[in-house]
Design an enzyme around this catalytic site. Structure first.
Site: not given
Length: 405
Positions: A199, A353
């Site tokens: 996103k 991440g």
């Protein structure tokens, strides 16, 4: 570089009790450790302290046990892993600040290590409860924060205790800040950011901050679909944000600054996420009702050219669904280009991440300058946010300097 906090070598740790906050939040399955990267990243600091005859008291969290003991999240397997990797015995304490912890600390000698039970078993940890922070401080003479991955959390073991003991950053914390600071302060040009993820709205801050320094963004993942849709391109059934306004604003800001926003010109698509056999490459105009699941080869070539000629590169998210073989070539191409850039003397950094996981999975982590151990902490640092764990270390150094004057 000069740091606004004390580092480990600034402190005399000999025959001192040293409380070390590490990030040992490793993935587990049925009690077995699935990935040792965070454990290995902690070894330099722990070995230094043991070699310098400190009594080493390690504190960490694992998972989200919600402030109460849960056997599923015990750190005992991590104590065993530390013992194996350090080639010294690491004692495991069955609580954090209770009798087991005190007894274990009393029992070990200087130059030895104890790992406390999961600090998030304590309800005061995530609330940054002052009383719990004091109990942690009572265990030690010195505090070292080596857990960059949790530096964005104002918890008792990452922020509260730093106000109660002489403190410093460990070697991993120091290395993370040194590497990431180069990306936001004085990066060598040309500077390229390869950015992916689901996103746009989750990375508005990263775009906004890095746009001050970056010459070009190479955009992939679901967010590329959002940017394309904001430009009126039909992306079929592809993942994208419903709200296109953040992407539109970022595109406008980039145009105003003269920053290149490189977007896909072709894509690897399929009719459904699970239809790997149907994966094929199309031009953007031919996406139709399909789903975009990776950047295409022409796009990968364009991005690789920009990266190979850069002097600073940050990779902050995969280009596609790299976990599935048909959709990993775009991310692999980014990795190969970063390897070439590194060989040519560029500073190349993999954000934490998903980016770090992709770099490990596809084999290019070892060829870049730095792989961050942070997830949210890395993102917030790149956004220019103040991280509570680091601010506390800086405040402690400033307070110590004031006390001497």
């Amino acid at each position: 570089m000069a740091f606004a906090f004390l580092t480990l070598r600034d402190l005399d740790v000999r025959r001192k009790r040293v409380l070390v906050r590490e990030d040992l939040n490793v993935p587990m399955k049925d009690g077995a450790i699935m990935d040792y990267k965070r454990i290995d990243a902690a070894l330099e600091t722990l070995r230094y302290l043991a070699d310098h005859q400190a009594k080493v008291i390690v504190v960490s969290h694992l998972g989200r046990p919600d402030g109460k003991p849960d056997p599923k999240f015990t750190l005992k397997p991590v104590a065993n892993a530390l013992s194996e990797r350090l080639s010294i015995d690491v004692t495991f304490a069955a609580d954090v600040v209770g009798p087991a912890a005190h007894d274990a600390i009393d029992a070990i000698d200087y130059g030895q290590i104890v790992l406390l039970e999961n600090v998030r078993f304590e309800p005061g940890e995530e609330r940054n409860d002052p009383a719990f922070a004091r109990k942690l401080a009572e265990l030690a003479d010195i505090y070292v924060n080596d857990a960059f991955g949790t530096a964005h959390r104002a918890h008792a073991s990452t922020e509260g205790v730093a106000h109660l003991l002489p403190c410093a950053a460990g070697f991993l914390m120091q290395a993370e800040i040194a590497a990431l600071s180069k990306l936001v302060e004085h990066p060598e040009q040309p500077y390229v950011c390869a950015i992916g993820g689901a996103k746009v709205k989750d990375k508005v801050g990263v775009f906004t901050k890095l746009m001050e320094k970056v010459q070009a963004f190479c955009i992939g993942g679901g967010m590329a679909n959002t940017f394309l849709a904001a430009q009126g391109v039909d992306v079929g059934k592809s993942l994208r944000d419903d709200d296109l306004s953040p992407a539109t604003s970022i595109l406008a800001a980039a145009a105003e600054r003269g920053v290149s926003m490189l977007l896909p010109v072709d894509a690897v698509v399929s009719t459904a996420f699970d239809d790997d056999a149907g994966a094929h490459t199309v031009e953007l105009a031919d996406v139709g009702d399909a789903m975009i699941l990776d950047i295409g080869p022409k796009t990968a070539q364009n991005y690789a050219h920009a990266i190979q000629n850069a002097k600073t590169v940050v990779f902050n998210g995969p280009m596609g669904v790299y976990e599935k073989p048909p959709y990993r070539e775009g991310t692999r191409a980014i990795g190969e280009a970063m390897k070439t850039a590194t060989e040519h003397g560029a500073t190349t950094v993999v954000g934490g991440g998903d980016a770090a996981a992709a770099a490990e999975e596809l084999g290019f982590a070892e060829y870049v300058t730095h792989v961050s151990t942070g997830g949210g902490a890395t993102l917030e640092f790149l956004e220019g946010k103040a991280l509570p764990g680091i601010v506390a270390l800086e405040a402690a150094k400033a307070a110590a300097a004031d006390a001497r004057t």
